[in-house]
Design a protein around this motif. Structure first.
Motif, PDB file in Angstrom:
ATOM      1  N   THR A 173      -0.131  -5.306   9.616  1.00  0.00           N
ATOM      2  CA  THR A 173       0.078  -4.100   8.825  1.00  0.00           C
ATOM      3  C   THR A 173       1.424  -3.478   9.165  1.00  0.00           C
ATOM      4  O   THR A 173       1.901  -3.573  10.294  1.00  0.00           O
ATOM      5  CB  THR A 173      -1.040  -3.073   9.065  1.00  0.00           C
ATOM      6  OG1 THR A 173      -1.027  -2.652  10.438  1.00  0.00           O
ATOM      7  CG2 THR A 173      -2.397  -3.654   8.720  1.00  0.00           C
ATOM      8  N   LEU A 211      -4.236  -0.479  -5.515  1.00  0.00           N
ATOM      9  CA  LEU A 211      -3.826   0.914  -5.545  1.00  0.00           C
ATOM     10  C   LEU A 211      -2.928   1.137  -6.758  1.00  0.00           C
ATOM     11  O   LEU A 211      -2.118   0.274  -7.107  1.00  0.00           O
ATOM     12  CB  LEU A 211      -3.051   1.293  -4.277  1.00  0.00           C
ATOM     13  CG  LEU A 211      -3.737   1.034  -2.938  1.00  0.00           C
ATOM     14  CD1 LEU A 211      -3.276  -0.301  -2.358  1.00  0.00           C
ATOM     15  CD2 LEU A 211      -3.416   2.150  -1.952  1.00  0.00           C
ATOM     16  N   THR A 222       0.852  -1.182   0.000  1.00  0.00           N
ATOM     17  CA  THR A 222       0.000   0.000   0.000  1.00  0.00           C
ATOM     18  C   THR A 222       0.893   1.238   0.000  1.00  0.00           C
ATOM     19  O   THR A 222       2.115   1.142  -0.053  1.00  0.00           O
ATOM     20  CB  THR A 222      -0.917   0.018   1.235  1.00  0.00           C
ATOM     21  OG1 THR A 222      -0.103   0.151   2.418  1.00  0.00           O
ATOM     22  CG2 THR A 222      -1.740  -1.261   1.330  1.00  0.00           C
ATOM     23  N   ASN A 223       0.264   2.406   0.099  1.00  0.00           N
ATOM     24  CA  ASN A 223       1.029   3.648   0.109  1.00  0.00           C
ATOM     25  C   ASN A 223       1.416   4.087   1.511  1.00  0.00           C
ATOM     26  O   ASN A 223       2.221   5.009   1.669  1.00  0.00           O
ATOM     27  CB  ASN A 223       0.231   4.770  -0.562  1.00  0.00           C
ATOM     28  CG  ASN A 223      -0.112   4.436  -2.005  1.00  0.00           C
ATOM     29  OD1 ASN A 223       0.661   3.782  -2.688  1.00  0.00           O
ATOM     30  ND2 ASN A 223      -1.278   4.864  -2.449  1.00  0.00           N
ATOM     31  N   SER A 230       0.681   0.674  -5.766  1.00  0.00           N
ATOM     32  CA  SER A 230       1.011  -0.479  -4.935  1.00  0.00           C
ATOM     33  C   SER A 230       2.366  -1.049  -5.336  1.00  0.00           C
ATOM     34  O   SER A 230       2.583  -1.421  -6.494  1.00  0.00           O
ATOM     35  CB  SER A 230      -0.073  -1.557  -5.101  1.00  0.00           C
ATOM     36  OG  SER A 230       0.264  -2.722  -4.386  1.00  0.00           O
ATOM     37  N   HIS A 279      -7.127  -2.215   4.027  1.00  0.00           N
ATOM     38  CA  HIS A 279      -7.125  -3.462   3.257  1.00  0.00           C
ATOM     39  C   HIS A 279      -7.082  -4.689   4.162  1.00  0.00           C
ATOM     40  O   HIS A 279      -7.705  -5.707   3.846  1.00  0.00           O
ATOM     41  CB  HIS A 279      -5.978  -3.456   2.255  1.00  0.00           C
ATOM     42  CG  HIS A 279      -6.248  -2.587   1.076  1.00  0.00           C
ATOM     43  ND1 HIS A 279      -7.025  -2.998   0.011  1.00  0.00           N
ATOM     44  CD2 HIS A 279      -5.901  -1.299   0.809  1.00  0.00           C
ATOM     45  CE1 HIS A 279      -7.123  -2.023  -0.868  1.00  0.00           C
ATOM     46  NE2 HIS A 279      -6.455  -0.973  -0.412  1.00  0.00           N
ATOM     47  N   ASP A 298      -3.945   2.981   4.754  1.00  0.00           N
ATOM     48  CA  ASP A 298      -4.568   2.122   3.742  1.00  0.00           C
ATOM     49  C   ASP A 298      -4.181   0.665   3.927  1.00  0.00           C
ATOM     50  O   ASP A 298      -4.906  -0.239   3.495  1.00  0.00           O
ATOM     51  CB  ASP A 298      -4.313   2.607   2.313  1.00  0.00           C
ATOM     52  CG  ASP A 298      -2.892   2.967   2.002  1.00  0.00           C
ATOM     53  OD1 ASP A 298      -2.067   2.984   2.930  1.00  0.00           O
ATOM     54  OD2 ASP A 298      -2.593   3.251   0.824  1.00  0.00           O
ATOM     55  N   ALA A 299      -3.078   0.399   4.622  1.00  0.00           N
ATOM     56  CA  ALA A 299      -2.784  -0.986   4.997  1.00  0.00           C
ATOM     57  C   ALA A 299      -3.855  -1.512   5.945  1.00  0.00           C
ATOM     58  O   ALA A 299      -4.325  -2.653   5.808  1.00  0.00           O
ATOM     59  CB  ALA A 299      -1.407  -1.079   5.652  1.00  0.00           C
TER      60      ALA A 299
END
Length: 451
Positions: A277, A311, A115-116, A314, A124, A120-121
């Protein structure tokens, strides 16, 4: 690393910032951001030539310090070779970063979804848990932070959630253990652990086990106060998840990649989650990158069933090249062991010595290069130095403490009634002692507000 004053350039940077940059978590007209001219190692400096020892590691992510030459060179080399490429392809930097991360994650967390960043981790990971179980709810702790995106901020357990919490995110909060401010009237770590686990299992029972997809916990809560869980707690949560078919998600965004003196904080507790994460220290924040480490069982759910998420950036090649270089630097320079060693021999003892001298210190806690100092008005009652979520005049004692630290050449991490000591993992012993001396001076200012 000799700062060269250039006030005119600094004024121009500041003016452009104030005219056009919208800052996070801030009332825009009430902030006065420092214009930074440069950074190297554990220090940064402003345009007036003032240098600061950074005890914040940026936002707890520059685990190898600023401008490490090997990582800078790796980014430059990758930019010359392949600046970017779409995530659907196999790219060397991406593959190698995933391999190096998977080698260090606990258990069978061998698949890496990039992820970025950390928020966002979390998004997801929770989506994966819900799809894997077919259940809607997520349990998360008060005194936690998981990110600023919609689902991540809803599982967060601090006031930053309130403005975005419409009570429709399928999130239920519970109390995790924290003996210093126990919600369970515990007097020992053993009592705190047992009662916290009983509370969690009761919460599961009353919410309905068949409705709960995941429990998400920061392995060691970071922004909320660096609160290492008591022995047995995480193993107990793992057992409850196994008992009720719930996915255990450990958030290692802040605690991971050597911060605690181990590659991941989970290693301290011998617990393997189903999803983990990460972000921040994976490449020292040099290029935005985060991800989810996925167990074999959950990965199998999407073996022939498409995972509905992705993403554009990604596994961005520049970010992954930085991750490869960072992990290799950490190995070559022994930075995980350095964090454990200096945390045990310098930071911990130094902070406990300060606690003996300063009545404003209620508790010192942490491990590796991950520490918090709890500031209080009264040690007996444990009244915080400032009220929960204080601002303005109510927060004046902590503002005075922070100003005193900066005057002494230390940039502190301050949150609510705490200061966190989270320097880069390669900060030297002399630099750590320099920072502790600056903290000593700043705590004298905090002492003025003790009853």
């Amino acid at each position: 690393m000799t700062p060269q004053p250039d006030p005119e350039a600094g004024a121009a940077v500041k003016a452009a910032d104030r005219a056009h940059v919208f800052h996070s978590w801030s009332a825009q007209e009430l902030i006065d951001p420092l214009a930074v001219a440069g950074a190297e190692g554990s220090y940064f400096w402003d345009y007036d030539g003032r240098r600061y020892l950074d005890f914040t590691s940026g936002l707890v992510y520059t685990n190898i310090g600023y401008q490490h030459p090997k990582v800078v060179a790796a980014i430059q080399e990758q930019a010359a070779r392949m600046t970017t490429f779409a995530p659907a392809f196999a790219v060397e930097a991406r593959s190698e970063a995933a391999r190096l991360i998977a080698e260090r994650t606990p258990g069978d967390l061998d698949k890496i979804f990039f992820t970025n960043g950390g928020a966002d981790a979390v998004e997801h990971a929770l989506r994966m848990a819900r799809l894997h179980t077919g259940r809607p709810k997520v349990l998360s702790a008060y005194r936690s932070y998981h990110g600023g995106t919609q689902q991540a901020v809803n599982v967060t357990g601090d006031p930053r959630r309130w403005a975005s919490d419409s009570a429709t995110a399928g999130v239920v909060h519970f109390w995790a253990p924290f003996l210093y401010r126990s919600r369970f009237y515990a007097e020992t770590e053993e009592q705190e652990c047992a009662r916290a686990l009983e509370h969690l299992e009761t919460t599961i029972a009353f919410e309905g086990p068949s409705t709960i997809a995941a429990i998400i916990l920061e392995t060691i809560p970071g922004t909320a106060g660096v609160m290492p869980p008591p022995p047995g707690y995480l193993a107990g949560v793992r057992a409850l998840c196994d008992k009720y078919g719930i996915v255990l998600v450990l958030d290692e965004v802040m605690a991971g990649f050597g911060r605690t003196g181990t590659w991941f904080a989970a290693d301290l507790y011998d617990v393997v989650p189903d999803l983990m994460t990460f972000a921040k220290g994976v490449n020292s924040g040099y290029v935005p990158l985060g991800g989810v480490a996925i167990s074999a069982e959950i990965a199998a759910t999407f073996a022939t069933r498409p995972y509905p998420g992705g993403l554009t950036y990604s596994g961005h090649p520049l970010a992954c090249a930085a991750a490869v270089a960072t992990i290799n630097v950490m190995e070559e320079e022994g930075l995980v062991g350095n964090a454990a060693s200096l945390g045990a021999s310098v930071v911990g003892p130094g902070l406990r010595e300060l606690a003996e001298r300063h009545p404003s210190v209620g508790e010192v806690r942490g491990t590796g290069m991950f520490w918090a100092v709890e500031l209080v008005r009264d040690r007996e009652t444990r009244e915080p130095l400032v009220p929960y979520n204080a601002s303005g005049e109510a927060n004046a004692p902590m503002a005075a403490f922070a100003a005193a630290a900066k005057k002494a050449g230390l940039w502190p991490f301050v949150n609510m009634n705490r200061t966190h000591v989270v320097p880069p993992l390669n900060t030297g012993e002399a630099e750590l002692k320099e920072g502790l001396a600056a903290l000593d001076a700043a705590l004298s200012v905090a002492d003025e507000h003790v009853r």
